[in-house]
Structures are given as C-alpha cells and as structure tokens.
Design an enzyme around this catalytic site. Structure first.
Site, short mmCIF file in Angstrom:
data_model
loop_
_atom_site.label_atom_id
_atom_site.label_comp_id
_atom_site.label_asym_id
_atom_site.label_seq_id
_atom_site.Cartn_x
_atom_site.Cartn_y
_atom_site.Cartn_z
N ASN A 13 -4.22 3.67 -5.85
CA ASN A 13 -4.84 3.70 -4.53
C ASN A 13 -3.95 4.51 -3.60
O ASN A 13 -2.91 4.02 -3.15
CB ASN A 13 -5.02 2.26 -4.01
CG ASN A 13 -5.66 2.23 -2.63
OD1 ASN A 13 -6.18 3.23 -2.14
ND2 ASN A 13 -5.63 1.07 -1.99
N LYS A 15 -4.53 5.46 -0.64
CA LYS A 15 -4.70 5.08 0.76
C LYS A 15 -4.84 6.36 1.62
O LYS A 15 -5.50 7.30 1.18
CB LYS A 15 -3.57 4.16 1.21
CG LYS A 15 -3.44 2.94 0.28
CD LYS A 15 -2.49 1.89 0.78
CE LYS A 15 -2.46 0.72 -0.20
NZ LYS A 15 -1.61 -0.38 0.26
N HIS A 106 -10.58 -4.46 -0.07
CA HIS A 106 -9.13 -4.39 0.04
C HIS A 106 -8.69 -5.07 1.34
O HIS A 106 -9.38 -4.99 2.36
CB HIS A 106 -8.67 -2.93 0.01
CG HIS A 106 -7.19 -2.78 -0.16
ND1 HIS A 106 -6.30 -2.93 0.89
CD2 HIS A 106 -6.44 -2.49 -1.25
CE1 HIS A 106 -5.08 -2.74 0.44
NE2 HIS A 106 -5.13 -2.47 -0.85
N GLU A 108 -6.58 -4.35 3.53
CA GLU A 108 -6.46 -3.48 4.70
C GLU A 108 -7.82 -3.22 5.34
O GLU A 108 -7.93 -3.11 6.57
CB GLU A 108 -5.79 -2.16 4.29
CG GLU A 108 -4.33 -2.36 3.91
CD GLU A 108 -3.74 -1.24 3.07
OE1 GLU A 108 -2.56 -1.36 2.70
OE2 GLU A 108 -4.45 -0.26 2.78
N GLY A 184 2.78 -3.22 -0.12
CA GLY A 184 3.59 -2.30 0.66
C GLY A 184 4.85 -2.90 1.24
O GLY A 184 5.50 -2.29 2.08
N SER A 222 2.93 -3.95 -4.82
CA SER A 222 4.25 -3.38 -5.14
C SER A 222 4.51 -3.31 -6.65
O SER A 222 5.58 -3.68 -7.13
CB SER A 222 5.36 -4.17 -4.44
OG SER A 222 5.21 -4.11 -3.03
N GLY A 243 -0.24 0.99 -5.45
CA GLY A 243 -0.20 1.63 -4.15
C GLY A 243 0.81 2.76 -4.11
O GLY A 243 0.61 3.83 -4.67
#
Length: 264
Positions: A13, A15, A106, A108, A184, A222, A243
């Site tokens: 991902n 992002k 997700h 976020e 993250g 992570s 990520g």
C-alpha cells in the site's frame, strides 16, 4: 486454523506516495528482483496499490514482469456506475480499466476521511457488484486494545462485512488485519498476538460462511523483512499488507519471499 491450501498475498500500500518518476523506478527495481528470483502465483499473490493517477501507468509497466503483480486501487466511490460525482471513481470504472482489486476500510480512510460503517459497506457492495476482489481492512485502536475491546471491535467489523457479501461472493474477499496502533509507528504486534487475532477472525468468518477457512487473512502494521519470516510461520497469517516497506523494492521483495517460501 486456515486451510493450508490458501495462497498467501503480499500487497504494498503506497498510500500518498511517491512521485511518478519514483514509482516507475520502484516498479523497475521490483521487476528486476522478480526476474532474478521469480515468485509464482501458486507461491504468493503479489500486488501494489499506487495512487489513483498512477494505476494505469503502473499496470502498463508491469505487463512484462517475470512474475505477475496485481495492481490494486487504494479506494473507490460509494457511488456505483457513472454520474455527476466529481472526484469519484466507481468500481465499474476500475473494472473497465482492468483494475480488479481494491482496498476498502483502511483505518486512514475510516479515521481521517470519515468512512463510517455505512460508507464502507456501500463501497464493498459496489466493488463486489462490479466484479472486483476486495481487500477489506479491519483493526482496533490502542485505546480499544488497552480497554480489552480489540476482539469485539474487529469481529464487529467482520459482521459489518457479512451484511453486504452474498454467499457466492466470499471468494472475492481478502481480509487484512491492521492494528491501528501499529500502522506507520514502527510498532508491530508480536507474532503471537497477531496470530491470536487472526485465529479469532478465522473463527468469526467460519461462523458466517463455509468459505471462512479458505479466506486469506493478511497482517498489516509495520511489516518489515525483519519480522516477515516469523509472521509467515503463523498458521492463520496468510500474507501481509505492507506500508512503508513497500516503497523500497528490496524490502518488499524480501517480505514477499518470506511468504512465498511457505509454499515451497
């Protein structure tokens, strides 16, 4: 416990990263690693989720990859079809561009952009009706975990999913468990904690659908080459939603190799 025949998934991902030139270089680097050490579809499904304006350029760049790499949209509209919805991209438009996979739910999107339960359900419904495969994200916050509510929160998110998935659509569902406090932050759930939650998700899915034992459940939060081998060894962890480490081709490839080796 999962069915041992489940093929792992490792999806990067990206992002809101990176710039176009860097994304193209990232793909070229990944293709080189896959040329040197191919990973078959039977060993691991590999995917990347770039920003929306890079979906088609990345798809084009991957056409000659030694190993197949799926291109995944990071989100889609809760509005179906076409119409006067400025800034939106529907499942049908993704499918029309041969983008067959999409992330939904997700944290976020839920926390920053206001994707509440009804919005997430509408997106899942539209994606499935358009013929897409959904990578459905679930996870708890640190506060919820510390309050002893982690399993309750995550299983409720699985129940939310069940209200919109038809019996013959479960084969188009992949679940990604991402503890929000590990996204993250550099923090990672221990393999034991991750496996325990994955086992609960597996049990919840099995109570909802006969396909529960066959659904891939990915871990996110992570994930790095340093912890990928331990995570891959867990019986109910069927891959990773990666990520930051997916923005480095070497790191992402090593994570994919860790899960692919389970199938060797």
């Amino acid at each position: 416990m999962s069915d041992s025949t489940i093929t792992p998934w490792v999806v990067g991902n990206w992002k809101m990263n990176p710039m176009q030139a860097n994304s193209q270089q990232l793909i070229q680097d990944l293709k080189q690693y896959l040329k040197q050490t191919p990973i078959t579809e039977q060993q691991c499904h590999i995917g990347v989720a770039p920003i929306s304006i890079a979906l088609l350029p990345i798809q084009q760049a991957l056409l000659d990859a030694q190993s197949p790499v799926k291109v995944v949209a990071q989100d889609l509209s809760r509005m179906a079809g076409t119409g006067a919805y400025t800034g939106e991209v529907s499942g049908e438009l993704l499918k029309d561009s041969q983008i067959d996979y999409v992330l939904i739910g997700h944290s976020e999107r839920r926390e920053i952009f206001g994707d509440d339960v009804e919005h997430v359900k509408a997106k899942v419904l539209n994606a499935l009706n358009a013929g897409l495969t959904v990578i459905y994200c679930v996870g708890e916050s640190l506060e919820q975990r510390e309050a002893g509510q982690a399993e309750q929160v995550v299983l409720q998110q699985i129940c939310d999913l069940a209200t919109v998935v038809k019996a013959d659509q479960w084969h188009n569902i992949v679940v990604a468990y991402e503890p929000i406090w590990a996204i993250g932050t550099g923090k990672t759930a221990s393999p034991e904690d991750a496996q325990a939650m994955h086992a609960q998700i597996r049990q919840g899915l099995a109570q909802i659908t006969a396909e529960g034992k066959n659904i891939a459940i990915l871990y996110g939060g992570s994930v790095k080459p340093e912890n990928a081998v331990e995570l891959a060894a867990c019986p109910d962890i069927n891959g990773a939603l990666v990520g930051g480490a997916s923005l480095n081709a070497a790191s992402f490839f090593e994570i994919a190799r860790a899960f692919a080796k389970i199938k060797e």
